[in-house]
Every structure is written in structure tokens, then in C-alpha cells.
Design an enzyme around this catalytic site. Structure first.
Site, PDB file in Angstrom:
ATOM      1  N   HIS A   1       0.861  -1.210   0.000  1.00  0.00           N
ATOM      2  CA  HIS A   1       0.000   0.000   0.000  1.00  0.00           C
ATOM      3  C   HIS A   1       0.889   1.249   0.000  1.00  0.00           C
ATOM      4  O   HIS A   1       1.392   1.668   1.039  1.00  0.00           O
ATOM      5  CB  HIS A   1      -0.909   0.009   1.234  1.00  0.00           C
TER       6      HIS A   1
ATOM      7  N   HIS B   1       1.475   5.340  -1.766  1.00  0.00           N
ATOM      8  CA  HIS B   1       1.094   6.493  -2.599  1.00  0.00           C
ATOM      9  C   HIS B   1       2.382   7.160  -3.070  1.00  0.00           C
ATOM     10  O   HIS B   1       3.192   7.585  -2.237  1.00  0.00           O
ATOM     11  CB  HIS B   1       0.271   7.502  -1.799  1.00  0.00           C
TER      12      HIS B   1
ATOM     13  N   LYS C   1      -9.086  -0.496  -6.535  1.00  0.00           N
ATOM     14  CA  LYS C   1      -9.237   0.159  -5.227  1.00  0.00           C
ATOM     15  C   LYS C   1     -10.612   0.796  -5.098  1.00  0.00           C
ATOM     16  O   LYS C   1     -11.053   1.538  -5.985  1.00  0.00           O
ATOM     17  CB  LYS C   1      -8.144   1.226  -5.068  1.00  0.00           C
TER      18      LYS C   1
ATOM     19  N   HIS D   1     -10.711   0.933   1.118  1.00  0.00           N
ATOM     20  CA  HIS D   1     -10.584   1.926   2.192  1.00  0.00           C
ATOM     21  C   HIS D   1     -11.859   1.773   3.022  1.00  0.00           C
ATOM     22  O   HIS D   1     -12.937   2.202   2.606  1.00  0.00           O
ATOM     23  CB  HIS D   1     -10.448   3.341   1.620  1.00  0.00           C
TER      24      HIS D   1
ATOM     25  N   HIS E   1      -5.061  -0.713   5.579  1.00  0.00           N
ATOM     26  CA  HIS E   1      -4.667   0.064   6.770  1.00  0.00           C
ATOM     27  C   HIS E   1      -5.672  -0.057   7.919  1.00  0.00           C
ATOM     28  O   HIS E   1      -6.300   0.923   8.311  1.00  0.00           O
ATOM     29  CB  HIS E   1      -4.412   1.526   6.417  1.00  0.00           C
TER      30      HIS E   1
ATOM     31  N   ASP F   1       1.145   2.496   3.695  1.00  0.00           N
ATOM     32  CA  ASP F   1       0.317   3.674   3.423  1.00  0.00           C
ATOM     33  C   ASP F   1       1.156   4.955   3.434  1.00  0.00           C
ATOM     34  O   ASP F   1       0.687   6.000   3.890  1.00  0.00           O
ATOM     35  CB  ASP F   1      -0.854   3.785   4.414  1.00  0.00           C
TER      36      ASP F   1
END
Ligand code: NCD
Ligand code: ZN
Length: 351
Positions: A17, A19, A103, A140, A178, A252
Site C-alpha cells: 500500500h 502512494h 481500489k 478503504h 490500513h 500507506d
């Protein structure tokens, strides 16, 4: 026992995970993920989200071109689901490995989620397709509604969305991303790990909501899902300490420019790529669970995603490792998690 351990050799980890953003930020942050991880799931929530195969191919190329260090890093791309996603696009992307997963962002749940899903029933045909082709759905997991307390949103999501979804699509592979609560830990453990797993971040293992307000408000500890009470932190730490296959590494890491963190509407996200792996090591050591470090960092993820476990290894040694204060991006900076602090584990080689 584990306080006498000075050296640990494990298969090279993957981060499930991440970004990376785009352009200037991407160029600055990518090397930290490449240094510690062989593969990473790249989240698609760019300002212009990655919603189809063409965008994904272009973004993947950009990521690889931005990596100026010679790491053999593999970005694993994901598709951002919207109310308009076509099953055929996912099917094609998954069969050609353009997408490894898709996602699901509930509408307005986090950074760049204004085109996220309003009602899960809007994407029934997409979910049917994903179940049929074995494509993982990354979630999420927060129920977004102003009437639900921010600290209860994850637990509520399990009740109102995830559990009905599991019942409707029992063979759909799902990662609850997460996770932050004991309710999630308990729910995940009850389910078959081939179909339901979870990632856990280093910051949710190391911190609880008191830390966010310790000595004053700490915007750099603001992330979503928000840090919870210490009983939840404890449940997460216990979950990873016995090698349970349901749980694996997903940092994350979520960089934001300083000007966007320190703002009247500060962004959610913690940039932890420079310290994530060594932070996990610290937690496993504190939990006297270093023998399970490899399964969490390098085995459980690939098993869930049906991918090979990495052949290469890394060696982690007991040696101080100082985290930089910040990273310059143009005239601004990005401040990393544990900025200026020293961890007591390092990579043996520079790699
Ligand atoms: C992430 C981001 O900034 O992209 N922020 C965060 O607080 N974790 C998005 C997300 O994973 O929610
Ligand atoms: Zn994220």
C-alpha cells in the site's frame, strides 16, 4: 530473547500500500520505496485518478523513469473504481497484468476521493466480474456519514458494508487496507485468509490518538483512518506478533507538501517511506516477535496475491539510522514520519 538479536536476514519485503503521487513529488519519493521494497502496490488516487488501462500504463512508465537509482523495483498498478468503471476494462487490465487489483474509495473518504463510490450497489457488475476473474478488491474501509463519529467509521463499515459484501461475494478476494481497530482484527481473523486479508501501517502500530495531541496538535500525525485509542493499537500489535497469515505489510506512505499539511484544511497522510521497514522491525522487536518479521514483510502478501516470494534477501542490523528532517521539493518540503529521529535498526548494505 530478541534484545540479543543483532542481525536479521529476511527475503526482500514488498509494500502492499503505497502512494507515490506524480511529477516532482514522485521523483523525490520513489527511491525510498525502491530501497527497502522489491514490489509495491501503487495506489491510484492521483489528482487525476488512474481509472483505465491507458492511464495505468503511462503512470507505470513514469514511475519507472523516475527511479534514478538502480533498484530492481516493480510497481504493481491498481485501478481506481468509480461509478463508471467497466467490467471489461478491469478484465482486460487484469489479464494483461496492467492492473493487479482495484481500489474502492467510498465517496469523500480521503485524499482525491470525490469520484469514489457513493453506494457499493452501484458497482455490482464490477464486483461480480472481479470475483469471477480472481482480481483483488482493495478497500478503504470507512463508512462516510457526518452522523458517524470519525473514530467509529471503520467498525461501522464492517457491519454495514464489508460483512454484507462478503456474504454476497464469498469468493471475492478482499484486502481491508490500513486497519486500525480491534473490531477489524477480530473480523479479519474469522475469515478465510484466501479471501480476506488486511494491511497494517507502521504508524498505527507505533501510535495512538493521544500522540496526535501530545504537547499540542500534531498535523504530521493526521492520517486516515485516524489514529485510534491505545486498546486498538494494542490489538494491531498483537495481531502481527504471532505470524497470522491474514496480516501483511502496507505502509500507506502518503507524501503531502508541507504547505498542504500545515493549512486551514490540512491533508491526511503520513510519508513514512524512509522509515517504514525499520519501524516495523522496531515493533516486532518490542513484541518479542522478530521470528515472524519475514512472514509479515515478505510472505503473507505474495501468498494472498498469488505471486512468488522474492528470492533476494536483505540484512537488517542493530545500528543507529537517522531519519532526515525533510526532503526538498521545489521551494517546499515533505516532512517524513519520525523526522530527525534515530531508529536503532539499519540496512546492512546501502543497496
Ligand atoms: C492517503 C493519501 O493521502 O493519499 N491519506 C491517508 O491519510 N492515508 C489516502 C488514504 O490511504 O486514505
Ligand atoms: Zn492509502
Amino acid at each position: 530473547m530478541s534484545k540479543f538479536i543483532k542481525k536479521i536476514k529476511i527475503k526482500k519485503p514488498d509494500d502492499w500500500h503505497v502512494h507515490l503521487r506524480d511529477d516532482d513529488i514522485l521523483k523525490k519519493v520513489i527511491k525510498y520505496t525502491g530501497k527497502f521494497y522489491k514490489r509495491a502496490i501503487i495506489m491510484p488516487n492521483l489528482d487525476d485518478p488512474i481509472t483505465n488501462c491507458l492511464k495505468s500504463i503511462a503512470y507505470r512508465d513514469k514511475i519507472l523513469k523516475s527511479m534514478h537509482v538502480n533498484y530492481k523495483f516493480q510497481p504493481l498498478m491498481t485501478c481506481y473504481l468509480t461509478n463508471f468503471t467497466k467490467p471489461k476494462e478491469l478484465e482486460f487490465g487484469f489479464s494483461k497484468k496492467i492492473f493487479i487489483a482495484a481500489k474502492y474509495y467510498p465517496n469523500f473518504c480521503t485524499t482525491n476521493s470525490k469520484t469514489g463510490i457513493k453506494k457499493i450497489s452501484n458497482i455490482t457488475s464490477v464486483l461480480e466480474c472481479m470475483e469471477n476473474i480472481g482480481m483483488p478488491l482493495l478497500i478503504h474501509g470507512e463508512e462516510i456519514n457526518q452522523n458517524i463519529d470519525i473514530y467509529d467509521r471503520e467498525a461501522k463499515f464492517i457491519e454495514t458494508t464489508l460483512d454484507p459484501l462478503r456474504k454476497k461475494f464469498p469468493k471475492l478476494k478482499i484486502v481491508l487496507e490500513h486497519i486500525t481497530t480491534k473490531e477489524s482484527v477480530e473480523y479479519i481473523k474469522k475469515n478465510d485468509f484466501n479471501y480476506l486479508a488486511a494491511t497494517i501501517t507502521p504508524h498505527h502500530l507505533m501510535l495512538n490518538r493521544n500522540d496526535m495531541f501530545s504537547g499540542g496538535i500534531q498535523p504530521y500525525l493526521y492520517c486516515l483512518p485516524i489514529l485510534k485509542k491505545n486498546i486498538h493499537q494494542k490489538a494491531l500489535r498483537e495481531a502481527i506478533s504471532n505470524g497470522d497469515k491474514h496480516f501483511f505489510l502496507g505502509s500507506d506512505t502518503a507524501p503531502h507538501l508541507h504547505k498542504n499539511k500545515i493549512n486551514v484544511l490540512g491533508c491526511a497522510g503520513i510519508f513514512n517511506a524512509p522509515s517504514s521497514l525499520l519501524s516495523y522491525v522496531k515493533v516486532f522487536e518490542e513484541m518479542n516477535a522478530l521470528k515472524h518479521l519475514q512472514s509479515f514483510c515478505s510472505e503473507n502478501g505474495p501468498k494472498f496475491y498469488n505471486m512468488p516470494i522474492n528470492k533476494e534477501t536483505i540484512t537488517i542490523v542493530k545500528k543507529p539510522y537517522k531519519i532526515m528532517k525533510n526532503i526538498k521539493v521545489g521551494r517546499d518540503t515533505i516532512v517524513p514520519f519520525l523526522s530527525g529521529e534515530t531508529l536503532n535498526w539499519s540496512l546492512e548494505n546501502k543497496y
